[in-house]
Design an enzyme around this catalytic site. Sequence first.
Site, mmCIF file in Angstrom:
data_model
loop_
_atom_site.group_PDB
_atom_site.id
_atom_site.type_symbol
_atom_site.label_atom_id
_atom_site.label_comp_id
_atom_site.label_asym_id
_atom_site.label_seq_id
_atom_site.Cartn_x
_atom_site.Cartn_y
_atom_site.Cartn_z
ATOM 1 N N THR A 49 1.068 -1.258 -0.029
ATOM 2 C CA THR A 49 0.044 -0.059 -0.133
ATOM 3 C C THR A 49 0.931 1.148 -0.085
ATOM 4 O O THR A 49 1.848 1.071 0.125
ATOM 5 C CB THR A 49 -1.080 -0.109 1.371
ATOM 6 N N VAL A 53 7.444 -2.447 7.158
ATOM 7 C CA VAL A 53 7.316 -1.063 7.089
ATOM 8 C C VAL A 53 8.081 -0.478 5.783
ATOM 9 O O VAL A 53 9.161 -1.007 5.426
ATOM 10 C CB VAL A 53 8.176 -0.620 8.419
ATOM 11 N N LYS A 54 7.336 0.367 5.321
ATOM 12 C CA LYS A 54 7.770 0.977 3.984
ATOM 13 C C LYS A 54 8.377 2.385 4.165
ATOM 14 O O LYS A 54 7.610 3.261 4.969
ATOM 15 C CB LYS A 54 6.570 1.162 3.085
ATOM 16 N N VAL A 55 9.484 2.680 3.957
ATOM 17 C CA VAL A 55 10.188 3.877 4.056
ATOM 18 C C VAL A 55 11.030 4.431 2.839
ATOM 19 O O VAL A 55 11.145 3.764 1.591
ATOM 20 C CB VAL A 55 11.472 3.548 4.976
#
Length: 216
Positions: free
Chosen positions: A27, A82-84
């Site tokens: 997402t 976790v998207k960074v």
Amino acid sequence: MKFFADTADVKDITELNDLGLLDGVTTNPSLIARSGRNFKDVIAEICSIVEGPVSAEVVSLDYEGMMREARGLRQIASNVTVKVPLTLDGLKACKALASDGCMVNVTLCFSAIQALLAAKAGATFISPFIGRLDDIHLDGTDLIAEIRQIYDNYAFDTEILAASVRTALHVKQVALIGADVATCPPAVIKSLVKHPLTDKGIEQFLADWKNTGQTL
Ligand code: E4P
């Protein structure tokens, strides 16, 4: 190659998951906005449907903010990734989170050298956006090939997650190059099955079967 659905639409995710075609979900803030739902609620629901990694993106731009948001996201479920963003603070957060056993997806990658940095920071996934490169008249699949070569040269285990995939042709191209994952809008995943000769063949077989007068 794994297929991730690039969406926050739980109806589409459930349908693809029931078909057995889904290895994970990605997402981003735009997709969350499009869902019209509370961020953490929708991520929790997706994580309850899909066993594989579910990427949820931080929105802070500084290291401390990213780490604070990541702590909240990690509490949702064990398959939260976790998207960074691919910035210096994002890479620092990636290193810290990966060292703490968290899956990390480094996003908004547009160059092979950025992908090298993400691998060195211990990223679980690197997300090169091929469609957005095509949009500015660059060949996004060339980027996937460059990253594949660099990762293979140095035996990095960061997975290449081809993102911003727009067509079935993109999926074929990145599969031939050796991307580990393609994240696609649900409509693109469903379109992969289509071939006019398959439809024509079914039509012909059913017509011939009807002429036998038999039932099964
Ligand atoms: C990847 O994780 C992103 O969510 C996505 O693939 C972006 O695709 P777009 O360029 O079609 O918005």
